[in-house]
Structures are given as structure tokens and as C-alpha cells.
Write a protein that holds these residues in place. Structure first.
Motif, PDB file in Angstrom:
ATOM      1  N   LEU A 174       9.052   3.632   1.815  1.00 56.73           N
ATOM      2  CA  LEU A 174       9.167   2.202   1.533  1.00 56.73           C
ATOM      3  C   LEU A 174       7.835   1.626   1.063  1.00 56.73           C
ATOM      4  N   THR A 211      13.007  -7.353   3.842  1.00 59.76           N
ATOM      5  CA  THR A 211      13.629  -6.263   4.596  1.00 59.76           C
ATOM      6  C   THR A 211      12.729  -5.036   4.628  1.00 59.76           C
ATOM      7  N   GLY A 212      12.124  -4.720   3.478  1.00 65.40           N
ATOM      8  CA  GLY A 212      11.213  -3.574   3.426  1.00 65.40           C
ATOM      9  C   GLY A 212      10.003  -3.760   4.313  1.00 65.40           C
ATOM     10  N   THR A 257      14.955  -8.372  -0.410  1.00 62.24           N
ATOM     11  CA  THR A 257      14.630  -6.945  -0.459  1.00 62.24           C
ATOM     12  C   THR A 257      13.205  -6.704   0.012  1.00 62.24           C
ATOM     13  N   ARG A 258      12.268  -7.549  -0.452  1.00 64.10           N
ATOM     14  CA  ARG A 258      10.869  -7.407  -0.031  1.00 64.10           C
ATOM     15  C   ARG A 258      10.737  -7.646   1.485  1.00 64.10           C
ATOM     16  N   ASN A 268      17.569  -1.017   2.891  1.00 61.48           N
ATOM     17  CA  ASN A 268      16.642  -1.456   1.854  1.00 61.48           C
ATOM     18  C   ASN A 268      16.623  -0.538   0.633  1.00 61.48           C
ATOM     19  N   LEU A 276      17.119  -0.577   8.850  1.00 63.45           N
ATOM     20  CA  LEU A 276      16.614  -1.467   7.798  1.00 63.45           C
ATOM     21  C   LEU A 276      16.144  -0.673   6.585  1.00 63.45           C
ATOM     22  N   HIS A 298       7.596  -0.130  -2.535  1.00 63.20           N
ATOM     23  CA  HIS A 298       7.376  -1.569  -2.683  1.00 63.20           C
ATOM     24  C   HIS A 298       6.050  -1.894  -3.369  1.00 63.20           C
TER      25      HIS A 298
END
Length: 331
Positions: free
Chosen positions: A76, A236-237, A233-234, A209, A205, A80
């Protein structure tokens, strides 16, 4: 992709089973595999049973959970930030946990791994919240760049505070260095059980994600066109990375290179689909951490190398190789 992912899962599941058996059998007091099985299924109270059930089972399960958490968090973090050199600690989680542990040692006299646990986890959560708040306050055309820069700033600040506190007190330094190096030794069920819910929630999570992260790989505009809510999305990551890394750091101290190395292995095994990378990285992280722990037990027998040291010795050459490969590709 499904066939490739299934093969990777089966391969890693077999490697993980071997590492679990090695973790239960290998150590300063070797235990034969039949005796390991007897200790697990029909214990008689013998010394071998006590070693296996009281020491090695919790240690092995904790290594599996922490390795899986750091592997998924690494996928992740690199996804990200769009940075293949990124590590979960980039967001200040590890530095926050370390600073909180030092304060607990110096102000409250905490000395046991179980005592460090809640302070470390609280410090990790507060540091991640500070990074998110600063990134939100910064006016930047690139939210990803703002998050990375704010994470670097918070990490530098908390590391400086930690160093100042440790250097000012020799007693704090002696207590802190055993936690900060990253170790599975001495961790029993009182450390394992409290972190399992956080790791489980972080894993859920992370899996949730993954589809959004696939869309973000095409760019934020393309992700919005595909119906993704980028901010969700951000968020959750970031929450998944915080839970996974915070729980791992709280339980074992700062364990480096798993979150850096494992995502590359996952991409090599299953390709660019994050939906497969996350579970494969979880398995690979468990394999890597347990294998490093077993190596540490036999490398300097009858003594023991901490798992953080073994991973640093193995991970540094890998980091150089990845950087060199990327330069060659760019050229």
C-alpha cells in the motif's frame, strides 16, 4: 492472472509451512519434528513441550502476523506514494511508536515488551494522524507529494526527540535499544493477542483498498472517471498502513526492510494487480520474517541475532540491487 496468483499462493503457502516447522524446531535447544508434533497434540510437560508451547509457538505466530502486516503495508505504501523505494515507516508510524516507547520508559519506568505495546501503538496512531493533518493543511498540487514530505518532516522531528531523550539518560538507552532493534525474542501471548485485532482490521482495509489502488495507478483523473472517490481510497490506504505498521512496530520494535523488499517479490510473482499483490505480500512477509528469525537463531549459536539485524544484513544488498535495476531501466 488468476492461475499465476494461485501458483504464487500455493508456492508461498508451502514455504510458509516449512518456515513454521523450522521456527518450532530450531533454536538453542533443537527439538525433533516428532517431538514438536507430540508437544502440539499430546503434551506431557517435558522440557521440549514447554519450549515448543510456551516459547516457540507464540514467537512463530507473532512472526507470521508481523511479517504479513509489514508486507501488506509495504504494498500500500509503495502504491499510494508511487515510489518503489517507499517503506511503511515513511509516514512516521515507526518514529511515533519509538518516541512513545522512550517516553514510557523514561517517565513511567516501563520495561517489558507487553508494557511497551500500548504506548507504541498510541504513538504510531498519533504520528500518522499528525502526518495526515499536515498533508491536508499543505496547499499542494500533488496530495501524494504533500503526504510524503509531511511524513519525512514528522519522522525527522520525532527521531530527533527520541535521540535527545535516549542520549540524556543511560538507563533509558539500555531499555530502549532492545526494543528498537526489532526482535521476536521474549514475545509471548500477552504481546501477540492484543495486536491481532489491529492486524486483522488492517488486512481487511488493505484488501478493500486494492481495487481503488489499481485505479489510482492510472492517475487520479482516470480513477475519478472510473467512479473512484480518490479521497476515500487515500484515507482507507492510510488507515490500513497505520494499523498494520503500528501493530507490528508495537509488538516487535522497528523491523526494517520487510515493507520494502516484499512488495517487489509480490509484483514479480503476480504482476501489477494490487488485488493479488496484497495477499501474496502477506504470505511472503511471513515467510521472510520467520526465515530471518530462524537464521538469527543458528548464525551465532548458542547466542542469537535479533531478527531486525538479520533483515538489515539481507535487505541492504537488495535495496542496492533494486536501485541499480531502476537506474538501468531508466537509462
Amino acid at each position: 492472472m488468476r492461475r499465476r496468483g494461485a501458483r504464487a499462493v500455493l508456492l508461498l503457502a508451502g514455504a510458509l509451512a516449512c518456515c513454521v516447522l523450522a521456527g518450532l524446531a530450531v533454536g538453542s535447544q533443537p527439538v525433533a519434528l516428532p517431538d514438536v508434533w507430540s508437544a502440539l497434540t499430546a503434551p506431557t510437560g517435558s522440557p521440549a513441550d514447554v519450549v515448543v508451547r510456551e516459547l516457540r509457538v507464540p514467537r512463530t505466530l507473532l512472526g507470521l502476523a508481523v511479517g504479513a502486516a509489514l508486507g501488506m503495508a509495504g504494498v500500500l505504501a509503495q502504491g499510494h506514494t508511487r515510489n518503489p523505494m517507499a517503506d511503511p515507516g515513511l509516514l512516521g508510524v515507526g518514529a511515533g511508536a519509538s518516541c512513545a516507547v522512550v517516553l514510557a520508559i523514561q517517565l513511567l519506568g516501563v520495561r517489558s515488551p507487553a508494557g511497551y505495546l500500548w504506548f507504541a501503538f498510541a504513538g504510531a496512531l498519533l504520528a500518522a494522524a499528525a502526518v495526515a493533518a499536515l498533508a491536508q493543511a499543505v496547499r499542494s498540487a500533488s496530495p501524494v507529494l504533500a503526504l510524503v514530505l509531511c511524513g519525512a518532516v514528522v519522522t525527522a522531528f520525532l527521531s530527533a526527540v527520541t535521540s535527545a531523550l535516549v542520549l540524556a539518560d543511560a538507563t533509558t538507552l539500555d531499555a530502549f535499544r532492545f526494543w528498537s532493534v526489532g526482535s521476536l525474542a521474549g514475545r509471548r501471548t500477552e504481546v501477540l493477542l492484543p495486536v491481532l485485532p489491529a492486524i486483522a482490521a488492517g488486512a481487511v482495509l488493505a484488501l478493500a483498498n486494492a481495487p481503488g489502488l489499481n485505479a489510482l495507478a492510472l492517475g487520479e483523473d482516470a480513477a475519478r472517471a472510473l467512479g473512484q472517490r480518490v479521497w476515500l481510497t487515500r484515507a482507507t490506504g492510510l488507515a490500513a498502513i497505520t494499523l498494520l505498521t503500528g501493530a507490528a512496530t508495537a509488538a516487535c520494535g522497528t523491523v526494517g526492510f520487510v515493507g520494502l523488499v516484499v512488495p517487489h517479490l509480490a509484483r514479480d510473482l503476480v504482476g501489477a494487480d494490487v488485488r493479488w499483490q496484497v495477499p501474496v505480500a502477506g504470505l511472503a512477509g511471513g515467510v521472510l520474517l520467520l526465515a530471518a528469525d530462524v537464521v538469527g537463531r543458528v548464525a551465532v549459536r548458542p547466542g542469537e541475532l535479533q531478527v531486525g539485524i538479520v533483515l538489515a544484513l539481507l535487505g541492504a544488498p537488495f535495496f542496492v540491487a533494486v536501485a541499480r535495476r531502476r537506474r538501468l531501466v531508466a537509462a
